[in-house]
Design a protein around this motif. Structure first.
Motif, PDB file in Angstrom:
ATOM      1  N   LYS A  74       0.835  -1.207   0.000  1.00  0.00           N
ATOM      2  CA  LYS A  74       0.000   0.000   0.000  1.00  0.00           C
ATOM      3  C   LYS A  74       0.868   1.255   0.000  1.00  0.00           C
ATOM      4  O   LYS A  74       0.469   2.287  -0.553  1.00  0.00           O
ATOM      5  N   LEU A  75       2.065   1.188   0.583  1.00  0.00           N
ATOM      6  CA  LEU A  75       2.969   2.328   0.560  1.00  0.00           C
ATOM      7  C   LEU A  75       3.340   2.677  -0.873  1.00  0.00           C
ATOM      8  O   LEU A  75       3.257   3.841  -1.288  1.00  0.00           O
ATOM      9  N   HIS A  76       3.755   1.681  -1.655  1.00  0.00           N
ATOM     10  CA  HIS A  76       4.139   1.941  -3.042  1.00  0.00           C
ATOM     11  C   HIS A  76       2.948   2.417  -3.868  1.00  0.00           C
ATOM     12  O   HIS A  76       3.101   3.242  -4.775  1.00  0.00           O
ATOM     13  N   LEU A  77       1.768   1.925  -3.546  1.00  0.00           N
ATOM     14  CA  LEU A  77       0.564   2.360  -4.252  1.00  0.00           C
ATOM     15  C   LEU A  77       0.293   3.829  -3.968  1.00  0.00           C
ATOM     16  O   LEU A  77       0.051   4.624  -4.887  1.00  0.00           O
ATOM     17  N   VAL A  78       0.353   4.225  -2.712  1.00  0.00           N
ATOM     18  CA  VAL A  78       0.104   5.617  -2.352  1.00  0.00           C
ATOM     19  C   VAL A  78       1.185   6.530  -2.918  1.00  0.00           C
ATOM     20  O   VAL A  78       0.898   7.624  -3.409  1.00  0.00           O
ATOM     21  N   LEU A  79       2.442   6.095  -2.867  1.00  0.00           N
ATOM     22  CA  LEU A  79       3.527   6.897  -3.429  1.00  0.00           C
ATOM     23  C   LEU A  79       3.311   7.132  -4.920  1.00  0.00           C
ATOM     24  O   LEU A  79       3.547   8.231  -5.431  1.00  0.00           O
ATOM     25  N   ASP A  80       2.855   6.106  -5.622  1.00  0.00           N
ATOM     26  CA  ASP A  80       2.605   6.227  -7.056  1.00  0.00           C
ATOM     27  C   ASP A  80       1.477   7.211  -7.331  1.00  0.00           C
ATOM     28  O   ASP A  80       1.573   8.057  -8.229  1.00  0.00           O
ATOM     29  N   VAL A  81       0.407   7.131  -6.544  1.00  0.00           N
ATOM     30  CA  VAL A  81      -0.737   8.009  -6.745  1.00  0.00           C
ATOM     31  C   VAL A  81      -0.369   9.459  -6.444  1.00  0.00           C
ATOM     32  O   VAL A  81      -0.730  10.378  -7.192  1.00  0.00           O
ATOM     33  N   VAL A  82       0.360   9.681  -5.361  1.00  0.00           N
ATOM     34  CA  VAL A  82       0.780  11.038  -5.011  1.00  0.00           C
ATOM     35  C   VAL A  82       1.702  11.604  -6.086  1.00  0.00           C
ATOM     36  O   VAL A  82       1.579  12.769  -6.486  1.00  0.00           O
ATOM     37  N   SER A  83       2.636  10.801  -6.574  1.00  0.00           N
ATOM     38  CA  SER A  83       3.550  11.246  -7.627  1.00  0.00           C
ATOM     39  C   SER A  83       2.799  11.572  -8.912  1.00  0.00           C
ATOM     40  O   SER A  83       3.178  12.489  -9.650  1.00  0.00           O
ATOM     41  N   ALA A  84       1.727  10.834  -9.179  1.00  0.00           N
ATOM     42  CA  ALA A  84       0.937  11.078 -10.390  1.00  0.00           C
ATOM     43  C   ALA A  84       0.283  12.444 -10.359  1.00  0.00           C
ATOM     44  O   ALA A  84       0.073  13.072 -11.400  1.00  0.00           O
ATOM     45  N   ILE A  85      -0.026  12.934  -9.156  1.00  0.00           N
ATOM     46  CA  ILE A  85      -0.624  14.260  -9.031  1.00  0.00           C
ATOM     47  C   ILE A  85       0.338  15.317  -9.553  1.00  0.00           C
ATOM     48  O   ILE A  85      -0.047  16.263 -10.241  1.00  0.00           O
ATOM     49  N   ALA A  86       1.614  15.144  -9.226  1.00  0.00           N
ATOM     50  CA  ALA A  86       2.626  16.100  -9.673  1.00  0.00           C
ATOM     51  C   ALA A  86       2.763  16.091 -11.183  1.00  0.00           C
ATOM     52  O   ALA A  86       2.954  17.131 -11.810  1.00  0.00           O
ATOM     53  N   VAL A  87       2.663  14.918 -11.781  1.00  0.00           N
ATOM     54  CA  VAL A  87       2.799  14.797 -13.234  1.00  0.00           C
ATOM     55  C   VAL A  87       1.655  15.510 -13.942  1.00  0.00           C
ATOM     56  O   VAL A  87       1.837  16.175 -14.964  1.00  0.00           O
ATOM     57  N   MET A  88       0.429  15.381 -13.388  1.00  0.00           N
ATOM     58  CA  MET A  88      -0.728  16.036 -14.001  1.00  0.00           C
ATOM     59  C   MET A  88      -0.569  17.549 -13.953  1.00  0.00           C
ATOM     60  O   MET A  88      -0.817  18.252 -14.912  1.00  0.00           O
ATOM     61  N   GLY A  89      -0.148  18.061 -12.815  1.00  0.00           N
ATOM     62  CA  GLY A  89       0.123  19.483 -12.683  1.00  0.00           C
ATOM     63  C   GLY A  89      -1.108  20.363 -12.819  1.00  0.00           C
ATOM     64  O   GLY A  89      -2.234  19.897 -13.010  1.00  0.00           O
ATOM     65  N   LEU A  90      -0.890  21.661 -12.704  1.00  0.00           N
ATOM     66  CA  LEU A  90      -1.935  22.665 -12.849  1.00  0.00           C
ATOM     67  C   LEU A  90      -1.670  23.452 -14.122  1.00  0.00           C
ATOM     68  O   LEU A  90      -0.524  23.595 -14.539  1.00  0.00           O
ATOM     69  N   PRO A  91      -2.719  23.988 -14.747  1.00  0.00           N
ATOM     70  CA  PRO A  91      -2.495  24.812 -15.931  1.00  0.00           C
ATOM     71  C   PRO A  91      -1.783  26.108 -15.554  1.00  0.00           C
ATOM     72  O   PRO A  91      -2.019  26.669 -14.483  1.00  0.00           O
ATOM     73  N   THR A  92      -0.893  26.583 -16.409  1.00  0.00           N
ATOM     74  CA  THR A  92      -0.178  27.829 -16.142  1.00  0.00           C
ATOM     75  C   THR A  92      -0.958  29.000 -16.723  1.00  0.00           C
ATOM     76  O   THR A  92      -1.155  29.081 -17.935  1.00  0.00           O
ATOM     77  N   PRO A  93      -1.435  29.933 -15.881  1.00  0.00           N
ATOM     78  CA  PRO A  93      -2.200  31.084 -16.382  1.00  0.00           C
ATOM     79  C   PRO A  93      -1.341  31.976 -17.273  1.00  0.00           C
ATOM     80  O   PRO A  93      -0.120  32.038 -17.117  1.00  0.00           O
ATOM     81  N   ASP A  94      -1.985  32.685 -18.159  1.00  0.00           N
ATOM     82  CA  ASP A  94      -1.266  33.603 -19.051  1.00  0.00           C
ATOM     83  C   ASP A  94      -2.187  34.777 -19.369  1.00  0.00           C
ATOM     84  O   ASP A  94      -2.650  34.950 -20.494  1.00  0.00           O
TER      85      ASP A  94
END
Length: 212
Positions: A74-94
């Motif tokens: 479950k640790l590796h599962l949670v680490l993967d999910v949390v890391s995936a959030i960073a990959v998705m990221g937020l849109p950069t306003p302009d």
């Protein structure tokens, strides 16, 4: 003579197919996404300490083996999910201005932080991060590549436009940009933002950054 075919797929095949090479399991993407979604729901419902592979599998509608094919704990599962959030990221306003970009960033971030699932998960993972260095590292990475990554781009754009001075203190600027909303939404968990709060915050933050 009929030969029964076997496969490593997540569900039985209805007709014979070429045998998959040993060690190359077929992992269905829809099952993987169902498991990831179940992790968020399970974390929000019971927290990391009480979360189990059995509970995740039950919520995702799959067997435990489907989870263990993808993650060994479950640790590796949670680490993967949390890391995936960073990959998705937020849109950069302009929007063309620092204040306008900050306001859009705050609007998107506020909605994300105040989501019922996120508002339960983030404090729980923060508490676990104090005890688990791997979770702490994953959380820091998600924050750096998430909001802080977008905030950095906003500040660099403002510097190029001449809105803030060259060589500004980027660490302090990031604290000013990211700190107040995170404090109110995650730390003190204010149930509702005052009317006009995000616009006022963007205006005050822009003025503070320009004064650096």
């Amino acid at each position: 003579m009929l030969v029964r075919m076997t496969t490593n797929a997540d569900e039985p095949q209805t007709r014979p197919r070429r045998r998959t090479p040993a060690g190359a399991a077929v992992l269905r993407e829809d099952v993987t996404e169902a498991i990831r979604a179940a992790v968020f729901e399970e974390l929000a419902a019971v927290g990391y300490a009480r979360m189990s592979i059995e509970g995740i599998a039950r919520r995702a509608g799959v067997g435990k083996t489907a989870v263990y094919r993808r993650w060994r704990s479950k640790l590796h599962l949670v680490l993967d999910v949390v890391s995936a959030i960073a990959v998705m990221g937020l849109p950069t306003p302009d929007t063309g201005t620092l204040e306008g970009d900050l306001r859009l960033l705050y609007e998107v971030t506020s909605r994300a932080l105040r989501h019922p699932v996120a508002s339960q998960i983030i404090p729980d993972l923060q508490a676990e991060a104090a005890r688990n260095p791997e979770i702490a590292e994953a959380m820091q990475k998600a924050l750096r590549e998430g909001q802080e990554g977008v905030a950095s781009k906003i500040l660099v754009a403002a510097e190029r436009r001449g809105e803030i001075r060259e060589g500004f203190d980027d660490e302090l600027a990031l604290d000013l940009v990211s700190g107040p909303l995170y404090w109110r939404s995650v730390v003190i968990r204010s149930p509702k933002l005052p009317k006009g709060y995000l616009a006022s915050l963007a205006q005050a933050t822009a003025a503070a950054v320009k004064a650096l």
